[in-house]
Write a protein that holds these residues in place. Sequence first.
Motif, PDB file in Angstrom:
ATOM      1  N   HIS A 107      -3.115 -10.497  -6.139  1.00 17.40           N
ATOM      2  CA  HIS A 107      -4.455 -10.117  -6.571  1.00 17.40           C
ATOM      3  C   HIS A 107      -4.974  -8.888  -5.834  1.00 17.40           C
ATOM      4  O   HIS A 107      -5.461  -7.930  -6.449  1.00 17.40           O
ATOM      5  N   GLU A 108      -4.895  -8.941  -4.499  1.00 17.34           N
ATOM      6  CA  GLU A 108      -5.436  -7.858  -3.683  1.00 17.34           C
ATOM      7  C   GLU A 108      -4.761  -6.526  -4.003  1.00 17.34           C
ATOM      8  O   GLU A 108      -5.402  -5.471  -4.043  1.00 17.34           O
ATOM      9  N   GLN A 109      -3.462  -6.580  -4.219  1.00 16.06           N
ATOM     10  CA  GLN A 109      -2.691  -5.368  -4.480  1.00 16.06           C
ATOM     11  C   GLN A 109      -3.007  -4.786  -5.856  1.00 16.06           C
ATOM     12  O   GLN A 109      -3.058  -3.562  -6.022  1.00 16.06           O
ATOM     13  N   CYS A 110      -3.246  -5.652  -6.841  1.00 14.86           N
ATOM     14  CA  CYS A 110      -3.626  -5.178  -8.179  1.00 14.86           C
ATOM     15  C   CYS A 110      -4.948  -4.406  -8.116  1.00 14.86           C
ATOM     16  O   CYS A 110      -5.094  -3.342  -8.716  1.00 14.86           O
ATOM     17  N   VAL A 111      -5.917  -4.949  -7.389  1.00 17.08           N
ATOM     18  CA  VAL A 111      -7.226  -4.301  -7.323  1.00 17.08           C
ATOM     19  C   VAL A 111      -7.126  -2.962  -6.599  1.00 17.08           C
ATOM     20  O   VAL A 111      -7.750  -1.976  -7.009  1.00 17.08           O
ATOM     21  N   ARG A 145       0.831  -1.209   0.000  1.00 16.05           N
ATOM     22  CA  ARG A 145       0.000   0.000   0.000  1.00 16.05           C
ATOM     23  C   ARG A 145       0.864   1.258   0.000  1.00 16.05           C
ATOM     24  O   ARG A 145       0.498   2.266  -0.602  1.00 16.05           O
ATOM     25  N   ASP A 146       2.013   1.178   0.644  1.00 13.60           N
ATOM     26  CA  ASP A 146       2.916   2.325   0.635  1.00 13.60           C
ATOM     27  C   ASP A 146       3.347   2.676  -0.792  1.00 13.60           C
ATOM     28  O   ASP A 146       3.542   3.849  -1.128  1.00 13.60           O
ATOM     29  N   GLU A 147       3.489   1.662  -1.647  1.00 19.55           N
ATOM     30  CA  GLU A 147       3.928   1.888  -3.026  1.00 19.55           C
ATOM     31  C   GLU A 147       2.932   2.720  -3.826  1.00 19.55           C
ATOM     32  O   GLU A 147       3.322   3.428  -4.759  1.00 19.55           O
ATOM     33  N   ILE A 148       1.647   2.626  -3.479  1.00 23.65           N
ATOM     34  CA  ILE A 148       0.638   3.389  -4.223  1.00 23.65           C
ATOM     35  C   ILE A 148       0.102   4.564  -3.406  1.00 23.65           C
ATOM     36  O   ILE A 148      -0.897   5.176  -3.776  1.00 23.65           O
ATOM     37  N   GLY A 149       0.758   4.850  -2.300  1.00 21.27           N
ATOM     38  CA  GLY A 149       0.398   6.013  -1.509  1.00 21.27           C
ATOM     39  C   GLY A 149      -0.854   5.860  -0.686  1.00 21.27           C
ATOM     40  O   GLY A 149      -1.564   6.840  -0.446  1.00 21.27           O
ATOM     41  N   VAL A 150      -1.133   4.641  -0.214  1.00 22.85           N
ATOM     42  CA  VAL A 150      -2.326   4.385   0.597  1.00 22.85           C
ATOM     43  C   VAL A 150      -1.925   4.192   2.046  1.00 22.85           C
ATOM     44  O   VAL A 150      -1.078   3.343   2.364  1.00 22.85           O
ATOM     45  N   SER A 151      -2.518   4.981   2.927  1.00 25.72           N
ATOM     46  CA  SER A 151      -2.270   4.849   4.359  1.00 25.72           C
ATOM     47  C   SER A 151      -3.583   5.029   5.098  1.00 25.72           C
ATOM     48  O   SER A 151      -4.617   5.336   4.501  1.00 25.72           O
TER      49      SER A 151
END
Length: 273
Positions: A220-224, A33-39
Amino acid sequence: MSTPEHSPLGKTTVYADRYDPSLLFPIPRQAKRDEIGVSAPLPFHGVDIWNAYELSWLDARGKPRVALAEFRVPATSPNIIESKSFKLYLNGFAQERIDDAQRLAATLHRDLSAAAGAEIEVLLSEASAKAHAVIDLEGESVDALDIAIDDYGPPRADYLRADANDIVDEALVSDLLRSNCPVTGQPDWGSVQIRYRGPRIDREGLLRYLVSFRNHNEFHEQCVERIFVDVIRHCAPQQLSVYARYTRRGGLDINPFRASAEAAPGNPRGARQ
C-alpha cells in the motif's frame, strides 16, 4: 534479513494469544523507493495511518476488554511493518492481563516504534459507531467517466497529463484503486484522493493510470508513493497530496498519505472500511 519473502506472509502460522513483540517484522522502505527514484531528502511529507479493529486484552481481574486502535507511522521511518506480523502481534494481547488502557498504549508505542525505527503515535478509543462514522473522501469522483479501458498493469505514468494553461485547485477521488500483495498475490482494494493546485489534470488519463495498478504487485505505502511521484513528474502541480484508504484485511486497514507540504490528515473511515 527483512524482506517480504522472509515475513509470515503466505506461510502457515500458529496464532499465539500471548504477548510477543518479536512477532513484528520490519521491512526497509528504501529498496522500493529506489525503484521510483526517491532518496533522501524525501520529496514528500506523510504518514501511514493504521486502524486496528480486533484489539482485545484482559483487565487486572481477567475480564476481556476491547478497543479500536489508530497508529500513525511517519513516512520518514526507515521501515514499514509487515501487516500479517502486525496482526499476529496484536492478537498476542488476547490473554494478557494489563492494568489499564494507558499501559497497553505505552507498550504498543514502545514495540511499534522499535520495529519502525521512528516514533509511532498510538490512540485507543471505544468501539462506538458515533465516534467512527463513515465519511466519504472529499472531492470529485472520476469513476463515472464513460471510457473504455483495457490496460490493467503495470502502472502507466504516461497516461498522466495536465493543461498548463488552466490552473486549478481541486480534489479528485476514485474508488477503483486495486493492487496486489507482492508476496501472496491477494488483492488490496482502496479509494484514493488526489488533491492538488496547479495545471488541470486530465481526468480520463488519471483514471486510466489508477486502473493500471489493478494487476500491480506492491505494498500500500509503495503504491501511494509511486502515485505521488508520477503525478509530480507528469503533471507538475504546485502542491499535491495523495491519500489512499484501503479496505481492511485481518482486522487492519492501512491508509498512506503523502503530501508536498506538511499536513496532519484526518482519519475518515470509508464506506468499505
